[in-house]
Design a protein around this motif. Sequence first.
Motif, PDB file in Angstrom:
ATOM      1  N   THR A  84     -72.182 -46.694  14.403  1.00 17.78           N
ATOM      2  CA  THR A  84     -71.977 -46.030  15.587  1.00 17.78           C
ATOM      3  C   THR A  84     -70.521 -45.329  15.564  1.00 17.78           C
ATOM      4  O   THR A  84     -70.313 -44.215  16.083  1.00 17.78           O
ATOM      5  CB  THR A  84     -72.140 -46.758  16.870  1.00 17.78           C
ATOM      6  N   ARG A  85     -69.589 -46.217  15.025  1.00 15.97           N
ATOM      7  CA  ARG A  85     -68.132 -45.523  14.974  1.00 15.97           C
ATOM      8  C   ARG A  85     -68.238 -44.157  13.883  1.00 15.97           C
ATOM      9  O   ARG A  85     -67.463 -43.140  14.308  1.00 15.97           O
ATOM     10  CB  ARG A  85     -66.996 -46.353  14.619  1.00 15.97           C
ATOM     11  N   VAL A  86     -68.873 -44.567  12.984  1.00 11.92           N
ATOM     12  CA  VAL A  86     -68.713 -43.612  11.863  1.00 11.92           C
ATOM     13  C   VAL A  86     -69.691 -42.181  12.264  1.00 11.92           C
ATOM     14  O   VAL A  86     -68.988 -41.142  12.034  1.00 11.92           O
ATOM     15  CB  VAL A  86     -69.665 -44.206  10.590  1.00 11.92           C
ATOM     16  N   LEU A  87     -70.737 -42.525  12.852  1.00 11.93           N
ATOM     17  CA  LEU A  87     -71.431 -41.199  13.620  1.00 11.93           C
ATOM     18  C   LEU A  87     -70.476 -40.479  14.725  1.00 11.93           C
ATOM     19  O   LEU A  87     -70.377 -39.333  14.775  1.00 11.93           O
ATOM     20  CB  LEU A  87     -72.701 -41.485  14.431  1.00 11.93           C
ATOM     21  N   ASP A  88     -69.759 -41.265  15.585  1.00 10.44           N
ATOM     22  CA  ASP A  88     -68.833 -40.560  16.306  1.00 10.44           C
ATOM     23  C   ASP A  88     -67.762 -39.950  15.577  1.00 10.44           C
ATOM     24  O   ASP A  88     -67.369 -38.768  16.197  1.00 10.44           O
ATOM     25  CB  ASP A  88     -68.132 -41.646  17.331  1.00 10.44           C
ATOM     26  N   VAL A  89     -67.139 -40.422  14.634  1.00 10.28           N
ATOM     27  CA  VAL A  89     -66.133 -39.604  13.930  1.00 10.28           C
ATOM     28  C   VAL A  89     -66.783 -38.422  13.234  1.00 10.28           C
ATOM     29  O   VAL A  89     -65.908 -37.444  12.862  1.00 10.28           O
ATOM     30  CB  VAL A  89     -65.325 -40.682  12.936  1.00 10.28           C
ATOM     31  N   ALA A  90     -68.031 -38.836  12.565  1.00 12.21           N
ATOM     32  CA  ALA A  90     -68.585 -37.450  11.706  1.00 12.21           C
ATOM     33  C   ALA A  90     -68.750 -36.247  12.588  1.00 12.21           C
ATOM     34  O   ALA A  90     -69.000 -35.173  12.020  1.00 12.21           O
ATOM     35  CB  ALA A  90     -69.962 -38.039  11.050  1.00 12.21           C
ATOM     36  N   ASP A  91     -68.924 -36.489  13.882  1.00 12.94           N
ATOM     37  CA  ASP A  91     -69.336 -35.301  14.825  1.00 12.94           C
ATOM     38  C   ASP A  91     -68.034 -34.453  14.770  1.00 12.94           C
ATOM     39  O   ASP A  91     -68.280 -33.218  15.468  1.00 12.94           O
ATOM     40  CB  ASP A  91     -69.645 -36.080  16.138  1.00 12.94           C
ATOM     41  N   ILE A  92     -66.801 -34.898  14.420  1.00 12.71           N
ATOM     42  CA  ILE A  92     -65.708 -33.923  14.434  1.00 12.71           C
ATOM     43  C   ILE A  92     -65.934 -32.908  13.430  1.00 12.71           C
ATOM     44  O   ILE A  92     -65.485 -31.876  13.827  1.00 12.71           O
ATOM     45  CB  ILE A  92     -64.352 -34.771  14.270  1.00 12.71           C
ATOM     46  N   ILE A 145     -57.334 -40.365   6.749  1.00 15.87           N
ATOM     47  CA  ILE A 145     -58.318 -39.669   7.589  1.00 15.87           C
ATOM     48  C   ILE A 145     -59.575 -39.461   7.155  1.00 15.87           C
ATOM     49  O   ILE A 145     -59.629 -38.725   6.006  1.00 15.87           O
ATOM     50  CB  ILE A 145     -57.944 -38.596   8.595  1.00 15.87           C
ATOM     51  N   PRO A 146     -61.043 -39.861   7.431  1.00 15.48           N
ATOM     52  CA  PRO A 146     -61.318 -40.270   8.663  1.00 15.48           C
ATOM     53  C   PRO A 146     -61.377 -41.619   8.992  1.00 15.48           C
ATOM     54  O   PRO A 146     -61.818 -42.614  10.038  1.00 15.48           O
ATOM     55  CB  PRO A 146     -62.709 -39.702   8.946  1.00 15.48           C
ATOM     56  N   PHE A 147     -61.108 -42.545   7.734  1.00 18.84           N
ATOM     57  CA  PHE A 147     -61.263 -43.890   7.683  1.00 18.84           C
ATOM     58  C   PHE A 147     -60.453 -44.671   8.603  1.00 18.84           C
ATOM     59  O   PHE A 147     -60.922 -45.640   9.254  1.00 18.84           O
ATOM     60  CB  PHE A 147     -61.413 -44.374   6.065  1.00 18.84           C
ATOM     61  N   ALA A 148     -59.397 -44.202   8.753  1.00 20.35           N
ATOM     62  CA  ALA A 148     -58.326 -44.823   9.425  1.00 20.35           C
ATOM     63  C   ALA A 148     -58.807 -44.696  11.108  1.00 20.35           C
ATOM     64  O   ALA A 148     -58.738 -45.662  11.939  1.00 20.35           O
ATOM     65  CB  ALA A 148     -56.933 -44.154   9.713  1.00 20.35           C
ATOM     66  N   ALA A 151     -61.050 -47.259  15.653  1.00 18.41           N
ATOM     67  CA  ALA A 151     -62.103 -47.552  17.005  1.00 18.41           C
ATOM     68  C   ALA A 151     -62.981 -48.838  16.754  1.00 18.41           C
ATOM     69  O   ALA A 151     -63.164 -49.357  17.875  1.00 18.41           O
ATOM     70  CB  ALA A 151     -62.965 -46.323  16.697  1.00 18.41           C
ATOM     71  N   ASP A 152     -63.086 -49.409  15.765  1.00 24.74           N
ATOM     72  CA  ASP A 152     -63.893 -50.580  15.300  1.00 24.74           C
ATOM     73  C   ASP A 152     -63.079 -51.767  15.560  1.00 24.74           C
ATOM     74  O   ASP A 152     -63.634 -52.860  15.809  1.00 24.74           O
ATOM     75  CB  ASP A 152     -64.726 -50.519  14.009  1.00 24.74           C
ATOM     76  N   GLY A 153     -61.623 -51.756  15.309  1.00 21.88           N
ATOM     77  CA  GLY A 153     -61.042 -52.840  15.550  1.00 21.88           C
ATOM     78  C   GLY A 153     -60.813 -53.876  14.209  1.00 21.88           C
ATOM     79  O   GLY A 153     -60.417 -54.993  14.310  1.00 21.88           O
ATOM     80  N   THR A 154     -61.541 -53.363  13.194  1.00 23.60           N
ATOM     81  CA  THR A 154     -61.647 -54.340  11.861  1.00 23.60           C
ATOM     82  C   THR A 154     -61.352 -53.399  10.812  1.00 23.60           C
ATOM     83  O   THR A 154     -61.368 -52.132  10.922  1.00 23.60           O
ATOM     84  CB  THR A 154     -63.013 -54.793  11.823  1.00 23.60           C
ATOM     85  N   LEU A 155     -61.096 -53.993   9.460  1.00 23.63           N
ATOM     86  CA  LEU A 155     -60.900 -53.244   8.348  1.00 23.63           C
ATOM     87  C   LEU A 155     -61.982 -52.914   7.518  1.00 23.63           C
ATOM     88  O   LEU A 155     -62.537 -53.906   6.813  1.00 23.63           O
ATOM     89  CB  LEU A 155     -59.788 -53.808   7.600  1.00 23.63           C
ATOM     90  N   ASN A 156     -62.761 -51.763   7.388  1.00 21.03           N
ATOM     91  CA  ASN A 156     -63.885 -51.828   6.705  1.00 21.03           C
ATOM     92  C   ASN A 156     -63.682 -50.827   5.445  1.00 21.03           C
ATOM     93  O   ASN A 156     -62.935 -50.140   5.433  1.00 21.03           O
ATOM     94  CB  ASN A 156     -65.017 -50.761   7.615  1.00 21.03           C
ATOM     95  N   ALA A 157     -64.485 -51.265   4.382  1.00 25.01           N
ATOM     96  CA  ALA A 157     -64.279 -50.670   2.962  1.00 25.01           C
ATOM     97  C   ALA A 157     -65.232 -49.634   2.922  1.00 25.01           C
ATOM     98  O   ALA A 157     -65.177 -48.957   1.827  1.00 25.01           O
ATOM     99  CB  ALA A 157     -64.400 -51.689   2.055  1.00 25.01           C
ATOM    100  N   ASP A 212     -72.323 -42.678   4.961  1.00 16.94           N
ATOM    101  CA  ASP A 212     -70.966 -42.431   4.001  1.00 16.94           C
ATOM    102  C   ASP A 212     -70.933 -40.897   3.892  1.00 16.94           C
ATOM    103  O   ASP A 212     -69.858 -40.291   3.729  1.00 16.94           O
ATOM    104  CB  ASP A 212     -70.705 -43.251   3.106  1.00 16.94           C
ATOM    105  N   VAL A 213     -72.271 -40.451   3.145  1.00 20.47           N
ATOM    106  CA  VAL A 213     -72.048 -39.082   2.808  1.00 20.47           C
ATOM    107  C   VAL A 213     -71.998 -38.100   3.834  1.00 20.47           C
ATOM    108  O   VAL A 213     -71.124 -37.088   3.818  1.00 20.47           O
ATOM    109  CB  VAL A 213     -73.589 -38.904   2.028  1.00 20.47           C
ATOM    110  N   LEU A 214     -72.383 -38.512   5.104  1.00 20.12           N
ATOM    111  CA  LEU A 214     -72.390 -37.637   6.241  1.00 20.12           C
ATOM    112  C   LEU A 214     -71.000 -37.557   6.642  1.00 20.12           C
ATOM    113  O   LEU A 214     -70.372 -36.366   6.862  1.00 20.12           O
ATOM    114  CB  LEU A 214     -73.242 -37.956   7.351  1.00 20.12           C
TER     115      LEU A 214
END
Length: 443
Positions: free
Chosen positions: A293-301, A318-321, A326-332, A340-342
């Motif tokens: 959900t967080r990825v889709l929100d950022v990808a819409d930018i 950016i955009p991983f930060a 938004a997620d509150g965790t450190l994702n790899a 990820d491609v999107l």
Amino acid sequence: MSAEPDALGSRLLPLLSSAALARAFTLTVFATAFGGFAITAVAGAVTLATIVAGLCALGLAILVARRDEIELVRLAPTTLVLLVVWAGISAFWSAAPATALAGWAQLAGLAVLAVVIGHVRDALQTVRALGDVLRWLLGISLALEVLSGILLDLPIPFLGIQGAIAELGPVQGLFGTRNALGFVTVIALITFLVEFRTQSVGSGVAIGSVVLGGVLAALSGSPTVIVVALVTAAASLALWGVRRVSPARRRAVQVALGVGVVVAIGVASAARAPLIAALGAENDLETRTRVWTRVLDVADIRPVQGFGFFGAWDPDAIPFALVNLADGTLNASALNAYLDVLLQLGWVGLLLFLALGGLALARGWLVAGERRSVVHAWAPLTLVALLTVSLFESFTLTGPGWLLLALCAVRAGQSRSWRERLDLRTTDAARPAPTADGPASGE
């Protein structure tokens, strides 16, 4: 003075075009890709990058030495070239161009290695080389887990080994995480079973390899590996059925299979709650859904072009930060290769990625259904595993996952593509027309 370079070239060209060097090159590429995490943990990322760069230089030299055997138009699939080019161009609008170029260099380098292997090794030789490498890596992984969890009862932190084998897992081996180990074991089992069916190794080695892969798959404790293994097993049964019908009925069977796949996806989607509960993956799916959900929100930018290709995430870029904040965790990663491609390459990159995987799977599947040797089943089944695991992990964008995707695409493109049809039309056009007195000369 010119005699010495000529003499050196006369000795070097046979070596570069030799079968022995091609086999050694293929073994080294697979060992580097699948052992990348361990190499980085022991010697650093610069060492891994240096090895890949050296292999690319050697691979290009091998292609030059074999240039009479290779047609430029058949060198690589168009979709693979376009995806790599688009990823390179994306560095220009990235927020961290230097980091993006480094990620693109890894993508392009592994693609080059896949192209070289696809042209210097046939299908069976590729399977044998991969099988040899995975036997060693999985054997070493099991030995290290036994050493850590039973003999020493201590973790091995720099390799990510927790030493939990005495409690029956989860184990990580040389691959860093249990999900990565699970993914490797699925690829290994496909490879070992193809080796067994083609009798390219002794029955003892083949059975022992399958047992080794199965044990480590179970010890990994990864819910992902269960899903990928089930989907791959279903694809294996379907392909087995296709190979046994007559050519006249094969097209109808293929259409029926396509409809069946669509129905199965619909049923699985409708019954996802009980399926997830049966796998015991509620918490895992909740985590993934939140990240998606967080990825889709950022990808819409930047929906069309994305934020630039990085491959593995740089948490400070950016955009991983933004996703991590938004997620509150450190994702790899996005825990989904398609998302990820999107995020990184936009809808343009996602369409190219889907075209690369989809066309390679379709071509490989048709070839495996028509040709007698079981070895041709390796590419489509590996692609099924790769495209399925891409729903839960981003393995196919980096390291061994990307290498195998590119390699399978190269292999499939050699048998079924517009290039093959062009060659057939050119051959037919060049063939002398028959005369009234009989067939043309030479027939």
